[in-house]
Design an enzyme around this catalytic site. Structure first.
Site, PDB file in Angstrom:
ATOM      1  N   SER A 415      91.632 -79.123  56.858  1.00 10.12           N
ATOM      2  CA  SER A 415      90.445 -78.266  56.908  1.00 10.12           C
ATOM      3  C   SER A 415      89.466 -78.571  55.790  1.00 10.12           C
ATOM      4  O   SER A 415      88.281 -78.227  55.900  1.00 10.12           O
ATOM      5  CB  SER A 415      90.862 -76.795  56.808  1.00 10.12           C
ATOM      6  N   HIS A 436      89.899 -81.689  63.224  1.00 15.19           N
ATOM      7  CA  HIS A 436      90.028 -80.340  62.676  1.00 15.19           C
ATOM      8  C   HIS A 436      90.011 -79.314  63.799  1.00 15.19           C
ATOM      9  O   HIS A 436      88.954 -78.914  64.286  1.00 15.19           O
ATOM     10  CB  HIS A 436      88.907 -80.066  61.664  1.00 15.19           C
ATOM     11  N   GLU A 448      86.291 -80.140  65.269  1.00 19.12           N
ATOM     12  CA  GLU A 448      85.467 -81.000  64.419  1.00 19.12           C
ATOM     13  C   GLU A 448      86.122 -82.383  64.366  1.00 19.12           C
ATOM     14  O   GLU A 448      87.255 -82.518  63.896  1.00 19.12           O
ATOM     15  CB  GLU A 448      85.354 -80.419  63.003  1.00 19.12           C
ATOM     16  N   ASN A 486      83.652 -74.982  57.432  1.00 21.53           N
ATOM     17  CA  ASN A 486      84.239 -74.308  56.271  1.00 21.53           C
ATOM     18  C   ASN A 486      83.377 -74.426  55.025  1.00 21.53           C
ATOM     19  O   ASN A 486      83.418 -73.549  54.161  1.00 21.53           O
ATOM     20  CB  ASN A 486      85.639 -74.846  56.002  1.00 21.53           C
TER      21      ASN A 486
END
Length: 706
Positions: A415, A436, A448, A486
């Protein structure tokens, strides 16, 4: 098919006549969208069929589908005659029978056209529906008036509000079709057409059917169910009104009101946002950096390293999609636990109607567990889903490099960590990529695809294609801490923590952003995820506990073992029996202590300031990601946030919202926050300032605004 006596090529329709039957073949690939050219051609076809004294006109679609809907790229542009309602009226008013034969998809304007015809047939695997509500729209060419007359008000309400297509078999049962036909078009449809001509089938106009009947209570219940949409989307409530109108008025009056409501919906902000996402979710599958000529690698056998929450969910994704999966764990106990969780998730899916029992069992049987890394030697794709530690992942990738066959793709589900560094643990960095997934991986749509410095183009293209088979929405992003989603979330969460010590409470912050439209507030999300997750992330970054104002409160909560829902307390208290969230006065007192610690005088903070600081933080960080090339398009960022972080679809994503907010307004508001707080973060990203100065409306068009 007999040889036609004459053939005419129009703009998007081929016309011919054979044995008195006129045939119109719509040819507007790839989806046969009912564009202006198609509309003009259909009017010409009607005139030609009349001139030829045709006994019947057959309309069908060339290629893979009938008509998949309107050409929404025309929305917002000046439109000349004919509009779709003009074509539909001409079809319905024709003085010879009109038969529509459908295959593939008959959606939106395509189904509206079919409902105006006098007879409708379809091959069995056809999908029929009015999905306009998914774009914040309603059927604008008689759909809300003709469908209730064909299938009844209740079924029409379900179909149009739900926006999901019906199978041809169900459509026949409902009365939406007159016949199912077997075989390829147009031959199969011509057989039915000849039957109609032979039987001297009369013209059956849908508008002449009796008005449907329905109890007022049904519409009241529907309005109550969709009350939550009223502030954000016009279409659902208008649809209910219009179907109720169909039970009281003739088609002409109902369609006049329908068109007014359609145009109002089309101009609304909610529909503009949903249409933006419609195009964004399609363009995101075509990365700018990958040539169309690049060929993807063949993927048949997939391995997943780690059978924890993420690894098990990822294994489920691939098994459900039909891949053979080898699931690797370090011990038999861990492996058994992971397989039991996967089995349990399939059982839950069966109970909820997501899978049939047979499909769930077949998928689970495609997952093969092992504790031996050598069992993945023949895998085409390996996805590592181990603990979020560079040491752990580096060790795994060294083993993968020694085990995997040449050409195997090695993906990491990290992540946050640097995939360039992970790739250097192997002798083939070109085969290393980020994948991801978002938790729970077997449910969340977003993926992702992280292209590292040396990732080969065909590796990225392969993952994009695999993601499509998994039913995911893949977005290519570059390498940075947290990638796109993130990294932006970190800035959003940081503002929430700063707002706490400046004067707000957790409940005020969460309530303000939920009222604005987010699915959950940032403090509730933190409690749900577990406060220890971000706590250890900060330690991995070298940030000492309590050393920054924005992590001062959550660090102390973790030190007190208030980790969120899993321990029954975090920013909130949770009822041990019901799990109901409650405000906790002791947390408020703790926050006030930290305000004093940092010398901050607490103040009243409005809901508007809370929402602006949270959302503009996303926008500013998103703009920086565009500048750095981490994201290729502003719309890619919107796809990430809508599909992975609970951003409301009816606002279109943070970057589209920036454009509707006004880029100049966004820059001014950030500058105000910078002066108010002294926080350098609020220095607007240069791309925002540049776009605002150039009066550019779209961030993706900044180059043209220079």
């Amino acid at each position: 098919m007999p040889s036609p006596s004459s053939t005419t090529l129009l703009e998007s329709v081929t016309y011919s006549i054979s044995d008195g039957i006129a045939i119109a073949a719509i040819n507007n690939p790839p989806m046969n969208a009912i564009s202006e050219a198609v509309r003009r051609s259909l009017l010409s076809v009607l005139e030609q069929a009349r001139s030829d004294n045709a006994e019947l006109l057959l309309i069908y679609g060339e290629g893979k589908t009938f008509i998949a809907g309107a050409d929404i790229s025309e929305f917002g542009k000046p439109q000349d005659f004919p509009q779709l309602p003009d074509v539909i009226a001409a079809v319905e008013n024709a003085d010879f029978p009109v038969l529509v034969a459908m295959h593939g998809n008959a959606l939106g304007g395509g189904l509206e056209l079919a409902m105006a015809a006098h007879y409708r047939c379809a091959v069995p695997d056809t999908n029929l529906g009015l999905p306009e509500v998914n774009l914040g729209l309603l059927p604008g060419s008689g759909g809300t008036q003709r469908l209730p007359r064909l299938v009844g008000a209740e079924k029409a309400l379900d179909m149009i509000l739900g926006g999901k297509p019906l199978s041809a078999t169900i459509a026949l049962d409902y009365g939406l079709l007159d016949a199912l036909i077997d075989g390829a078009l147009p031959d199969a449809a011509l057989e039915y057409a000849r039957e109609l001509v032979s039987a001297r089938a009369p013209i059956k106009r849908t508008r002449d059917r009796p008005r449907p009947t329905a109890a007022t209570a049904m519409f009241d219940e529907a309005r109550a169910k969709h009350r939550q949409h009223r502030k954000h989307l016009l279409a659902p409530n208008y649809i209910i009104d219009l179907i109720e109108i169909a039970t009281h008025f003739d088609v002409e009056e109902g369609q006049r009101l329908e068109r007014e409501r359609f145009l109002e919906c089309r101009a609304s902000r909610g529909s503009q946002s949903l249409r933006h996402l419609f195009f964004a979710e399609r363009s995101v599958a075509k990365p700018k950096t990958i040539s169309p000529e690049v060929t993807a690698r063949d993927i048949n056998h997939v391995a997943v390293i780690g059978a924890g929450t993420m690894g098990g969910g990822i294994a489920m994704c691939f098994a459900t999609a039909g891949y053979q999966v080898t699931l690797v764990e370090v011990s038999e106990d861990n492996l058994k636990r992971g397989l039991n969780i996967i089995s349990g998730n399939y059982d839950k899916g069966v109970k909820r109607g997501i899978y049939s029992r047979a499909d769930a069992d077949a998928a689970f049987n495609r997952v093969h567990g092992t504790t031996q890394m050598t069992d993945i030697a023949k895998a085409d794709l390996v996805i590592e889903a181990t603990f979020e530690s560079m040491e752990v992942k580096s060790n795994v990738f060294q083993k993968l490099d020694a085990t995997c066959k040449p050409g195997a793709i090695m993906a990491t589900n990290t992540s946050y960590l640097d995939i360039n560094e992970i790739a250097q643990m192997t002798s083939r960095p070109q085969d290393v990529v980020g994948a991801h997934f978002f938790s729970p991986a077997h449910i969340m749509k977003l993926l992702e695809v992280v292209r590292a410095q040396h990732t080969a183009p065909d590796v990225v293209k392969t993952l994009m294609q695999v993601a499509k088979r998994l039913g995911k929405i893949p977005v290519t992003v570059g390498v940075c801490y947290g990638f796109v989603g993130n990294r932006m979330l970190q800035k959003y969460a940081r503002q929430a923590q700063l707002l706490l010590i400046e004067g707000a409470t957790p409940a005020q912050i969460d309530a303000a952003i939920k009222d604005w439209g987010m699915a959950m507030g940032p403090l509730s999300v933190a409690d749900l995820a577990g406060l220890d997750i971000s706590y250890f992330s900060r330690r991995n970054q070298g940030i000492a506990p309590g050393s920054l104002p924005e992590c001062s409160v959550p660090d102390e909560l973790v030190d007190r073992q208030r980790l969120g829902r899993k321990t029954g307390s975090g920013f909130y208290q949770y009822d041990p029996d019901t799990g109901v969230q409650q405000e906790d006065p002791s947390v408020t007192a703790l926050i006030e202590e930290h305000s004093k610690k940092w010398g901050i005088s607490r103040r009243d903070i409005s809901a508007d300031e809370i929402t602006d600081r949270l959302i503009l933080a996303l926008i500013n960080e998103g703009a920086k990601l565009l500048e750095e090339g981490i994201a290729e398009r502003a719309s890619d960022i919107d796809v990430v946030y809508v599909n992975g972080y609970g951003f409301p679809r009816w606002r279109g994503g943070p970057m589209f919202y920036a454009e509707t907010y006004g880029l100049a307004n966004a820059v001014n508001r950030m500058t105000q926050f910078q002066q108010q707080t002294g926080d350098d973060f609020w220095q607007p990203a240069s791309i925002l300032g540049k776009a605002a100065e150039a009066s550019c409306e779209r961030l993706d068009n900044i180059a043209q605004c220079d």
